[in-house]
Write a protein that holds these residues in place. Structure first.
Motif: not given
Length: 76
Positions: A57-58, A62-63
């Motif tokens: 995520q960093s 994005v999921e």
């Protein structure tokens, strides 16, 4: 550690990173990476741990669920 968006493919940087984490499937055949240098979408399958999720995520990942999508995989 400095995390920033990766906007320009640089073979030497990629090779160094992949070597450090032991991804020999790529480091032994860098032409695979060069072949996909202009790819605009990346789908990633990884361990579902808080540390791994936070790391990707960093980096701007994005999921799929948050994009209104889902993914499937058949493991053998």
């Amino acid at each position: 550690m400095k995390i920033k968006e990766y906007t320009e493919f640089q073979k030497d940087e990629i090779w160094q990173l992949y070597t450090q984490v032991g991804w020999t499937a790529y480091t032994e055949n860098m032409t695979v990476l060069e072949r996909y240098a202009d790819v605009r979408q990346i789908q990633l399958v990884t361990d579902n741990t808080p540390k791994t999720v936070a790391f990707y995520q960093s980096l701007g990942f994005v999921e799929l669920e948050k994009l209104g999508c889902c993914g499937f995989m058949r493991a053998r």
